[in-house]
Structures are given as C-alpha cells and as structure tokens.
Design a protein around this motif. Structure first.
Motif, PDB file in Angstrom:
ATOM      1  N   UNK A 292     -22.109  41.934   6.953  1.00  0.00           N
ATOM      2  CA  UNK A 292     -21.315  41.446   5.827  1.00  0.00           C
ATOM      3  C   UNK A 292     -19.937  41.018   6.344  1.00  0.00           C
ATOM      4  N   UNK A 293     -19.641  39.736   6.237  1.00  0.00           N
ATOM      5  CA  UNK A 293     -18.324  39.229   6.654  1.00  0.00           C
ATOM      6  C   UNK A 293     -17.511  38.713   5.464  1.00  0.00           C
ATOM      7  N   UNK A 294     -18.207  38.158   4.487  1.00  0.00           N
ATOM      8  CA  UNK A 294     -17.546  37.671   3.263  1.00  0.00           C
ATOM      9  C   UNK A 294     -18.157  38.431   2.096  1.00  0.00           C
ATOM     10  N   UNK A 295     -17.461  39.501   1.655  1.00  0.00           N
ATOM     11  CA  UNK A 295     -18.014  40.409   0.656  1.00  0.00           C
ATOM     12  C   UNK A 295     -18.349  39.692  -0.645  1.00  0.00           C
ATOM     13  N   UNK A 296     -17.464  38.816  -1.113  1.00  0.00           N
ATOM     14  CA  UNK A 296     -17.660  38.168  -2.403  1.00  0.00           C
ATOM     15  C   UNK A 296     -18.904  37.276  -2.402  1.00  0.00           C
ATOM     16  N   UNK A 299     -22.117  39.344  -1.967  1.00  0.00           N
ATOM     17  CA  UNK A 299     -22.502  40.035  -3.199  1.00  0.00           C
ATOM     18  C   UNK A 299     -23.195  39.062  -4.167  1.00  0.00           C
ATOM     19  N   UNK A 300     -22.617  37.842  -4.279  1.00  0.00           N
ATOM     20  CA  UNK A 300     -23.209  36.848  -5.183  1.00  0.00           C
ATOM     21  C   UNK A 300     -24.594  36.418  -4.692  1.00  0.00           C
ATOM     22  N   UNK A 301     -24.702  36.200  -3.366  1.00  0.00           N
ATOM     23  CA  UNK A 301     -25.994  35.784  -2.815  1.00  0.00           C
ATOM     24  C   UNK A 301     -27.039  36.874  -3.013  1.00  0.00           C
ATOM     25  N   UNK A 302     -26.647  38.129  -2.793  1.00  0.00           N
ATOM     26  CA  UNK A 302     -27.609  39.230  -2.943  1.00  0.00           C
ATOM     27  C   UNK A 302     -28.028  39.384  -4.405  1.00  0.00           C
ATOM     28  N   UNK A 330     -29.816  46.255   2.897  1.00  0.00           N
ATOM     29  CA  UNK A 330     -28.827  45.197   2.687  1.00  0.00           C
ATOM     30  C   UNK A 330     -27.883  45.582   1.548  1.00  0.00           C
ATOM     31  N   UNK A 331     -28.483  46.131   0.467  1.00  0.00           N
ATOM     32  CA  UNK A 331     -27.659  46.542  -0.673  1.00  0.00           C
ATOM     33  C   UNK A 331     -26.670  47.639  -0.257  1.00  0.00           C
ATOM     34  N   UNK A 332     -27.148  48.570   0.561  1.00  0.00           N
ATOM     35  CA  UNK A 332     -26.292  49.652   1.017  1.00  0.00           C
ATOM     36  C   UNK A 332     -25.145  49.110   1.887  1.00  0.00           C
ATOM     37  N   UNK A 333     -25.452  48.112   2.710  1.00  0.00           N
ATOM     38  CA  UNK A 333     -24.415  47.507   3.551  1.00  0.00           C
ATOM     39  C   UNK A 333     -23.320  46.881   2.677  1.00  0.00           C
ATOM     40  N   UNK A 334     -23.739  46.225   1.581  1.00  0.00           N
ATOM     41  CA  UNK A 334     -22.768  45.627   0.659  1.00  0.00           C
ATOM     42  C   UNK A 334     -21.946  46.718  -0.016  1.00  0.00           C
ATOM     43  N   UNK A 335     -22.648  47.807  -0.425  1.00  0.00           N
ATOM     44  CA  UNK A 335     -21.932  48.917  -1.062  1.00  0.00           C
ATOM     45  C   UNK A 335     -20.920  49.541  -0.108  1.00  0.00           C
ATOM     46  N   UNK A 336     -21.313  49.705   1.147  1.00  0.00           N
ATOM     47  CA  UNK A 336     -20.398  50.273   2.123  1.00  0.00           C
ATOM     48  C   UNK A 336     -19.206  49.347   2.359  1.00  0.00           C
ATOM     49  N   UNK A 337     -19.448  48.039   2.354  1.00  0.00           N
ATOM     50  CA  UNK A 337     -18.345  47.085   2.488  1.00  0.00           C
ATOM     51  C   UNK A 337     -17.390  47.200   1.294  1.00  0.00           C
ATOM     52  N   UNK A 338     -17.982  47.409   0.097  1.00  0.00           N
ATOM     53  CA  UNK A 338     -17.148  47.606  -1.092  1.00  0.00           C
ATOM     54  C   UNK A 338     -16.329  48.886  -0.976  1.00  0.00           C
TER      55      UNK A 338
END
Length: 409
Positions: A292-296, A299-302, A330-338
């Motif tokens: 994850x490099x661009x969180x926003x 998140x939208x793509x996921x 993948x979802x967890x990676x986004x959550x961790x980035x958040x």
C-alpha cells in the motif's frame, strides 16, 4: 627646604602641593629627608593616576553599571580633594569630570538601547501571540502542535517587558494554547467515541449473525447476512483490540450458515467453481494493490473489488478459506495502513514517546558523566558497575528511539 613643580617641603617638614587655589597642606614628614617626603607623596599621586586610568578603562570596555561607576568616581574624587598627594591634582579632577560625563552618556545609551530592546521584544511577543491565536483554530493537529511548542521556546528566549504588558500578552498566548489543546483533545475524544460506538454496533451485528447461523431459510437469511455485512462496513472501525475478534466471530457465524447451505445445494458446485475462478481473479487484482503506497486510492480500489466480490456469490467450501484469506490479507494491509496513518497523526502518543525518549537520553548522558568521573578518580569498580547500568539504559533508549521513528520523528 626642598621643592618640585607641584610641591615643596619647608624647614618644619610640612609638605605642600600647588593648586589653582594656591598651596594646600599635604601632610607632615619627619621620617627622612625632604626629597624622600616629596617622593612619597608623588608616589601617592601616581597611585591615583593609575586608579583613575583603570576606572576609565573599565567604563569604556566593560558593562560596569552607572551606579558602581559613580561610586568609584566619588571615592577617587574624595582622595583627590583631600590633597594627600603631590602632583597635578587639577588634571585628575578634570579627568574625573570627563569620566562623569562619559558615565552619564553611557547611561543614556543603555537607556535608549533597553528601550529599543523592549520595543523589539514587544513586537516579537505580539507577533507570537497573533500566530498562536491563528494556530488555535487549526485542524492540523500535529503540525500546529509542533509549531506551538516552538513558539513557547521562542517566547522563553525573549526579554521580559514591564509586568503588566508581559502578563497581558502571556495571558493571550497561554489562552490560545489552551484553546488548541481543548479542541485537539475533543477531536481525539470524538474519534474514541466513534470507535466505541462502532464496537457496540458490531457487537449487535455479531449477536444477530450468530443467531442466524443455524437458520435453514436459505434465501432470506443469506440476504440478511448481506445486509448485516453492509451495516458492518458502515459502522466504521472499532478499537484495534476488539476489531479482529468481532470480525472473526461475525465471519465465523456466516461461515456456519453458508457451509450448511452449501451442503444442501451440492448440485450448485459447478456454479460455485465458476465463482471460485472469478474470485481468484479478483483476489489477484486485489493483491496487485500491495504494498500500500497510496492509501486513499487503494481503499477505493479495494472497495470496488470487494463489491464485485460480494456480487459473485459463494465458492466451494474447501477453497473458501484460501481465496478469502487472500482478500483478507489485502484488507488487513489497508487496515494496518489506516492504523499507521492514525498513529502518525496522533500528537498525544508522539508527545508521550518524545517524553520517554528525552528522559532516557538524560539518564544515559548522566551515567556517561558518572563513568568518566569514576575513571578519572581511579574507581574502576564503580565505573564498571555504572557501565553495566548504562548498557541497560542504552538498550531502552534505542528501543524508544525506534518507536519514535513510527511518528516520522
């Protein structure tokens, strides 16, 4: 009788000094020759010359106060006026008069300089107050908090004004900082409250999901689970320590229901095999978002991928954990980035980390000084004991510094 241009000794041993007002008695000399008498009082005169010269130098080259300078001048003037020396006393008085003028001039210069410094300090403090009052309305919690701390350090380095002005400006400055702190505290308290509300909402969703897990009313129950999932996503994230457990229970309840439904509808295996193929494609698409490099945008793509995922339907039971695990990773990676973003912007956690690091650094510096002192005193046993203690403190400091890096500091 003996004499020189500035004094003489008469036959009785009385010593005189010549002044603009006529001869003045210096003293009486019975211990030796008239020449020795004149030499003695001439040395006294030279002593006064030296003292006046030293005072002139101090006034010109040091920060000797006007009060102290005037006292020294008065003391020397008393000695000159007492006529206990042979020499050009009028020149000494003239030098003392000029010295008085110099002291007064320097007093005025310092007064002007102090007034200028005070005016500059006033303008600087007023500018700090204005900036602090602007920052008090900022929502950039981290940047504004750091800037306010820098303003405090700047304030401490400025000279004090008169008490009334300084107190008034400090009151405004302090009020602005307090207002910002209250707003920041309220903001993060609101975030905490939102997470608590999310936890309570998800507890209810889990309870209903678990109650539905034994239902054999396949269509309506599956539809209700989809609604529960939508409610789950809309609820937001709970506290980190609760989120995973609630999700596992929620997902586990759905798994029980859908596993039972799958066993009843075994004839749909072909359809589910096609679903598996589609979900594997979506999982592959989701995995391309990593890292994850661009969180926003991630998140939208996921979210888009997940909506298509949910629309596909179920896959064979033996493949479900594998393919869903890929998506959940993948979802967890986004959550961790958040979570990382939230931690990075949490000024209170950063302040605690900075405080701990500062305390440990001070302890390490103190121990190093004690070790150096012990070595210099030849106390090697004490130095070695302190070095063992230093190793422990240094390890804690390294760990604290590593933790502080998470905040980008």
């Amino acid at each position: 009788m003996s004499s020189d241009p500035w004094g003489r000794v008469d036959e009785t041993g009385t010593v005189y000094v010549r002044t603009a007002d006529g001869e003045q008695v210096v003293g009486s000399w019975q211990a030796g020759s008239p020449e020795e008498a004149l030499a003695y009082f001439e040395r006294k005169y030279e002593g006064l010359v030296v003292e006046i010269g030293l005072l002139e130098k101090r006034v010109q080259t040091t920060d000797l106060s006007a009060k102290d300078a005037q006292a020294a001048i008065g003391h020397l003037r008393e000695q000159v006026d007492a006529h206990h020396a042979v020499g050009d006393l009028e020149s000494l008085r003239s030098r003392l008069d000029k010295l008085v003028e110099t002291v007064e001039a320097r007093r005025e210069e310092r007064k002007v300089q102090r007034a200028k410094q005070s005016d500059e300090a006033r303008h600087s403090k007023e500018a700090l107050v204005v900036e602090a009052e602007e920052l008090a309305q900022s929502d950039q919690w981290r940047a504004a908090g750091e800037r306010l701390r820098a303003l405090v350090d700047t304030w401490k380095g400025l000279p004090r004004l008169d008490r009334k002005s300084d107190d008034e400006l400090w009151h405004r400055f302090s009020h602005a900082r307090s207002a910002f702190s209250k707003r920041r505290k309220a903001h993060f308290a609101q975030l905490d409250a939102q997470r608590e509300d999310a936890r309570k909402t998800k507890e209810k969703l889990v309870a209903e999901a678990e109650a539905l897990s034994a239902s054999a009313d396949w269509g309506p129950t599956a539809a209700r689970y989809r609604e529960l999932m939508a409610d789950w996503k809309a609820a937001g994230r709970a506290q980190r320590e609760h989120e995973d457990d609630l999700w596992n229970r929620f997902r586990g309840a759905q798994d029980v229901f859908f596993a039972a439904r799958s066993s009843v509808f075994a004839e749909r295996d072909a359809e589910q095999s096609e679903n598996l193929k589609l979900k594997e494609e979506l999982a592959e698409e989701a995995e391309k978002l990593l890292p994850i490099t661009d969180l926003k945008s991630s998140r939208a793509a996921f979210r888009s991928i997940n909506e298509r995922w949910e629309a596909i339907g179920h896959v064979p039971r033996d493949a479900r954990s594998r393919v869903e695990g890929r998506m959940h990773s993948v979802e967890r990676a986004i959550q961790e980035a958040e979570e990382a973003e939230w931690r990075r912007t949490n000024p209170e956690a950063r302040a605690r980390a900075e405080g701990l690091t500062g305390q440990l650094q001070a302890a390490v510096d103190k121990l190093r000084g004690q070790i150096e002192q012990a070595r210099s005193q030849g106390n090697n046993a004490k130095a070695e004991k302190l070095e063992r203690e230093l190793e422990g403190r240094q390890a804690l400091l390294d760990q604290a510094l590593k933790g502080l890096q998470e905040f980008g500091g």
